[in-house]
Design a protein around this motif. Sequence first.
Motif, PDB file in Angstrom:
ATOM      1  N   ALA A  63       0.065  42.334  62.282  1.00 20.44           N
ATOM      2  CA  ALA A  63       0.342  42.103  61.154  1.00 20.44           C
ATOM      3  C   ALA A  63       0.889  43.588  60.353  1.00 20.44           C
ATOM      4  CB  ALA A  63      -0.894  41.618  60.412  1.00 20.44           C
ATOM      5  N   VAL A  64       0.057  44.537  60.631  1.00 18.67           N
ATOM      6  CA  VAL A  64       0.686  45.676  60.025  1.00 18.67           C
ATOM      7  C   VAL A  64       2.137  46.237  60.357  1.00 18.67           C
ATOM      8  CG1 VAL A  64       0.356  48.211  60.066  1.00 18.67           C
ATOM      9  CG2 VAL A  64      -1.435  46.837  59.754  1.00 18.67           C
ATOM     10  N   ARG A  65       2.417  45.925  61.785  1.00 17.67           N
ATOM     11  CA  ARG A  65       3.537  46.463  62.225  1.00 17.67           C
ATOM     12  C   ARG A  65       5.049  45.372  62.175  1.00 17.67           C
ATOM     13  NH1 ARG A  65       3.596  49.465  66.909  1.00 17.67           N
ATOM     14  NH2 ARG A  65       5.674  49.327  66.692  1.00 17.67           N
ATOM     15  N   MET A  66       4.618  44.197  61.976  1.00 16.63           N
ATOM     16  CA  MET A  66       5.718  42.978  62.076  1.00 16.63           C
ATOM     17  C   MET A  66       5.910  42.466  60.764  1.00 16.63           C
ATOM     18  SD  MET A  66       5.019  41.192  65.718  1.00 16.63           S
ATOM     19  CE  MET A  66       6.616  40.399  65.878  1.00 16.63           C
ATOM     20  N   PRO A  67       6.883  42.875  60.036  1.00 14.30           N
ATOM     21  CA  PRO A  67       6.789  42.302  58.532  1.00 14.30           C
ATOM     22  C   PRO A  67       7.203  40.845  58.765  1.00 14.30           C
ATOM     23  CG  PRO A  67       8.872  43.881  59.157  1.00 14.30           C
ATOM     24  CD  PRO A  67       7.882  44.078  60.132  1.00 14.30           C
ATOM     25  N   ASP A  68       7.731  40.214  59.680  1.00 21.17           N
ATOM     26  CA  ASP A  68       8.220  38.966  59.888  1.00 21.17           C
ATOM     27  C   ASP A  68       7.022  37.911  60.772  1.00 21.17           C
ATOM     28  OD1 ASP A  68       8.744  39.924  62.332  1.00 21.17           O
ATOM     29  OD2 ASP A  68      10.789  39.016  62.341  1.00 21.17           O
ATOM     30  N   LEU A  69       6.130  38.820  60.952  1.00 20.87           N
ATOM     31  CA  LEU A  69       4.915  37.826  61.420  1.00 20.87           C
ATOM     32  C   LEU A  69       4.485  36.705  60.498  1.00 20.87           C
ATOM     33  CD1 LEU A  69       3.196  37.693  64.186  1.00 20.87           C
ATOM     34  CD2 LEU A  69       1.419  38.956  62.683  1.00 20.87           C
ATOM     35  N   ALA A  70       4.242  35.343  61.120  1.00 23.23           N
ATOM     36  CA  ALA A  70       4.287  34.309  59.939  1.00 23.23           C
ATOM     37  C   ALA A  70       2.664  34.263  59.819  1.00 23.23           C
ATOM     38  CB  ALA A  70       4.730  33.041  60.822  1.00 23.23           C
ATOM     39  N   ALA A  71       1.796  34.578  60.782  1.00 26.54           N
ATOM     40  CA  ALA A  71       0.392  34.305  60.531  1.00 26.54           C
ATOM     41  C   ALA A  71      -0.457  35.004  61.424  1.00 26.54           C
ATOM     42  CB  ALA A  71      -0.085  32.881  60.722  1.00 26.54           C
ATOM     43  N   ALA A  72      -1.584  35.594  61.295  1.00 29.63           N
ATOM     44  CA  ALA A  72      -2.552  36.436  61.969  1.00 29.63           C
ATOM     45  C   ALA A  72      -3.960  35.983  61.987  1.00 29.63           C
ATOM     46  CB  ALA A  72      -2.438  37.987  61.858  1.00 29.63           C
ATOM     47  N   VAL A  73      -4.602  35.724  63.239  1.00 33.72           N
ATOM     48  CA  VAL A  73      -5.913  35.312  63.105  1.00 33.72           C
ATOM     49  C   VAL A  73      -6.934  36.120  63.967  1.00 33.72           C
ATOM     50  CG1 VAL A  73      -7.458  33.515  63.419  1.00 33.72           C
ATOM     51  CG2 VAL A  73      -5.284  32.876  62.833  1.00 33.72           C
ATOM     52  N   ASP A 104      -2.228  51.645  72.009  1.00 30.12           N
ATOM     53  CA  ASP A 104      -1.043  51.546  71.315  1.00 30.12           C
ATOM     54  C   ASP A 104       0.118  51.153  72.001  1.00 30.12           C
ATOM     55  OD1 ASP A 104      -2.216  52.667  69.013  1.00 30.12           O
ATOM     56  OD2 ASP A 104      -1.925  54.627  69.364  1.00 30.12           O
ATOM     57  N   GLU A 105       0.299  51.645  73.315  1.00 33.78           N
ATOM     58  CA  GLU A 105       1.232  50.996  74.257  1.00 33.78           C
ATOM     59  C   GLU A 105       1.119  49.598  74.431  1.00 33.78           C
ATOM     60  OE1 GLU A 105       1.553  51.794  78.824  1.00 33.78           O
ATOM     61  OE2 GLU A 105       2.717  53.432  77.781  1.00 33.78           O
ATOM     62  N   MET A 106      -0.292  48.999  74.760  1.00 30.87           N
ATOM     63  CA  MET A 106      -0.605  47.810  74.752  1.00 30.87           C
ATOM     64  C   MET A 106      -0.269  46.962  73.480  1.00 30.87           C
ATOM     65  SD  MET A 106      -3.944  47.410  77.084  1.00 30.87           S
ATOM     66  CE  MET A 106      -4.988  48.766  76.051  1.00 30.87           C
ATOM     67  N   LEU A 107      -0.327  47.446  72.405  1.00 33.60           N
ATOM     68  CA  LEU A 107       0.202  46.858  71.230  1.00 33.60           C
ATOM     69  C   LEU A 107       1.555  46.495  71.078  1.00 33.60           C
ATOM     70  CD1 LEU A 107       0.014  45.886  68.136  1.00 33.60           C
ATOM     71  CD2 LEU A 107      -0.090  48.577  67.515  1.00 33.60           C
ATOM     72  N   GLU A 108       2.418  47.608  71.856  1.00 32.91           N
ATOM     73  CA  GLU A 108       3.876  47.318  71.823  1.00 32.91           C
ATOM     74  C   GLU A 108       4.073  46.098  72.854  1.00 32.91           C
ATOM     75  OE1 GLU A 108       5.941  48.782  70.135  1.00 32.91           O
ATOM     76  OE2 GLU A 108       4.870  50.493  69.472  1.00 32.91           O
ATOM     77  N   ASP A 109       3.464  45.777  73.820  1.00 31.71           N
ATOM     78  CA  ASP A 109       3.444  44.722  74.698  1.00 31.71           C
ATOM     79  C   ASP A 109       3.294  43.213  74.022  1.00 31.71           C
ATOM     80  OD1 ASP A 109       3.639  46.536  76.872  1.00 31.71           O
ATOM     81  OD2 ASP A 109       1.666  46.487  77.487  1.00 31.71           O
ATOM     82  N   PHE A 110       2.505  43.469  73.074  1.00 32.01           N
ATOM     83  CA  PHE A 110       2.189  42.096  72.307  1.00 32.01           C
ATOM     84  C   PHE A 110       3.145  41.971  71.342  1.00 32.01           C
ATOM     85  CE2 PHE A 110      -1.975  42.874  74.275  1.00 32.01           C
ATOM     86  CZ  PHE A 110      -2.167  41.652  74.926  1.00 32.01           C
ATOM     87  N   ILE A 111       3.612  42.831  70.809  1.00 34.53           N
ATOM     88  CA  ILE A 111       4.715  42.737  69.487  1.00 34.53           C
ATOM     89  C   ILE A 111       6.009  42.444  70.440  1.00 34.53           C
ATOM     90  CG2 ILE A 111       6.341  44.266  68.288  1.00 34.53           C
ATOM     91  CD1 ILE A 111       3.978  46.066  67.403  1.00 34.53           C
ATOM     92  N   ALA A 112       6.287  42.803  71.483  1.00 35.30           N
ATOM     93  CA  ALA A 112       7.288  42.481  72.371  1.00 35.30           C
ATOM     94  C   ALA A 112       6.985  41.034  72.870  1.00 35.30           C
ATOM     95  CB  ALA A 112       7.313  43.242  73.502  1.00 35.30           C
ATOM     96  N   ALA A 113       5.713  40.453  73.006  1.00 37.35           N
ATOM     97  CA  ALA A 113       5.518  39.117  73.232  1.00 37.35           C
ATOM     98  C   ALA A 113       5.981  38.167  72.080  1.00 37.35           C
ATOM     99  CB  ALA A 113       4.156  39.000  73.449  1.00 37.35           C
ATOM    100  N   ALA A 114       5.862  38.734  71.039  1.00 30.54           N
ATOM    101  CA  ALA A 114       6.190  37.983  69.638  1.00 30.54           C
ATOM    102  C   ALA A 114       7.614  37.781  69.461  1.00 30.54           C
ATOM    103  CB  ALA A 114       5.418  38.422  68.319  1.00 30.54           C
ATOM    104  N   GLU A 115       8.277  38.841  69.901  1.00 32.55           N
ATOM    105  CA  GLU A 115       9.691  38.896  69.621  1.00 32.55           C
ATOM    106  C   GLU A 115      10.440  37.877  70.696  1.00 32.55           C
ATOM    107  OE1 GLU A 115      11.407  39.868  67.303  1.00 32.55           O
ATOM    108  OE2 GLU A 115       9.907  41.474  66.336  1.00 32.55           O
ATOM    109  N   TYR A 116       9.755  37.987  71.898  1.00 31.92           N
ATOM    110  CA  TYR A 116      10.277  36.962  73.089  1.00 31.92           C
ATOM    111  C   TYR A 116      10.030  35.617  72.528  1.00 31.92           C
ATOM    112  CZ  TYR A 116      10.221  34.833  77.636  1.00 31.92           C
ATOM    113  OH  TYR A 116      10.851  33.899  78.698  1.00 31.92           O
ATOM    114  N   LEU A 117       8.937  35.432  72.184  1.00 30.46           N
ATOM    115  CA  LEU A 117       8.408  33.879  71.921  1.00 30.46           C
ATOM    116  C   LEU A 117       9.393  33.360  70.869  1.00 30.46           C
ATOM    117  CD1 LEU A 117       6.735  31.589  72.414  1.00 30.46           C
ATOM    118  CD2 LEU A 117       4.889  32.738  70.838  1.00 30.46           C
ATOM    119  N   LYS A 118       9.691  34.172  69.830  1.00 32.01           N
ATOM    120  CA  LYS A 118      10.330  33.676  68.516  1.00 32.01           C
ATOM    121  C   LYS A 118      11.882  33.174  68.946  1.00 32.01           C
ATOM    122  CE  LYS A 118      10.407  37.166  65.585  1.00 32.01           C
ATOM    123  NZ  LYS A 118      10.847  38.209  64.929  1.00 32.01           N
ATOM    124  N   THR A 119      12.461  33.778  70.272  1.00 31.47           N
ATOM    125  CA  THR A 119      13.656  33.498  70.548  1.00 31.47           C
ATOM    126  C   THR A 119      13.679  32.020  71.841  1.00 31.47           C
ATOM    127  OG1 THR A 119      13.731  35.246  72.313  1.00 31.47           O
ATOM    128  CG2 THR A 119      14.637  35.544  70.107  1.00 31.47           C
TER     129      THR A 119
END
Length: 295
Positions: A196-206, A157-172
Amino acid sequence: MNPIRKEDIQQEVFDLYDDYAHSRIDRRDFVQKLSAYAVGGLTVTSLMSFLMPDYKGAIQIKADDPRLRSEFINYPSPKGGGTIKALLSKPADSKGKLGGIVVVHENRGLNPHIEDVARRAALAGFVTLAPDALTPLGGYPGSDDKGRELQSKRSRDEMLEDFIAAAEYLKTNPNCNGKVGVVGFCFGGWISNMMAVRMPDLAAAVPFYGGQPAAEDVPKIKAPLLLHYGELDKGVNAGWPAYEAALKENKKEYTAYVYPNANHGFHNDTTPRYDKAAAELAWQRTIDFFKKKLA
């Protein structure tokens, strides 16, 4: 001795390797059980050598490929591991902003294969970020066995936060158009589902052969999903019927493919579980999906 051929290996051997790769059995048990299949000229040593990944021989896009601009960066993950190292890649000749893709590794850290996959995605016309969830423990240690051991010491779950943070970083990122998707493999497949569950603005998940979220989490999914499964991957596939039922019930956008006679890890071209036809088809479908959803 003639080289071992994939078609000469019983499915039980691949299932045994899958148990070992996912830490369901330790190395001693793996070797002991593998000995039952060391017959007809095969030795345990030769079987072990055949099953283990070959990173040097299977890299498709080299780190210094002139068609790309790749560099290791660090980004903040305040709810996860603090600061995470990641490989950032984009086409060298790109003009304008590109869709972004977070590339999520398996259960052993950012190894050379996943770095290669991230470069492949970048070469297809995206800006990609491939984090190493082992960063707080020193990073990928150079071997998958040690990588698995290290990754087991972190909370998923902590690692999940790392990848969510990665998406937020990449977005900017200045090279990103603000639309970010995720592709992940095995552990990374679970991460992709959960992003996909955690990020309502995620554009796509594979997710490639990824563990599924709980049914009660499915209503939270907003991102379109493209899901890849190997027919012989009984462990992961056991969770698919309930997941699909929940996706249908909640009218979510998804497409799923089950690749005939393909094992867990069929996309990983560094091991004999690799299925060339299935991997290439799944990857083309993935790139086409991202081109549509991240434009």
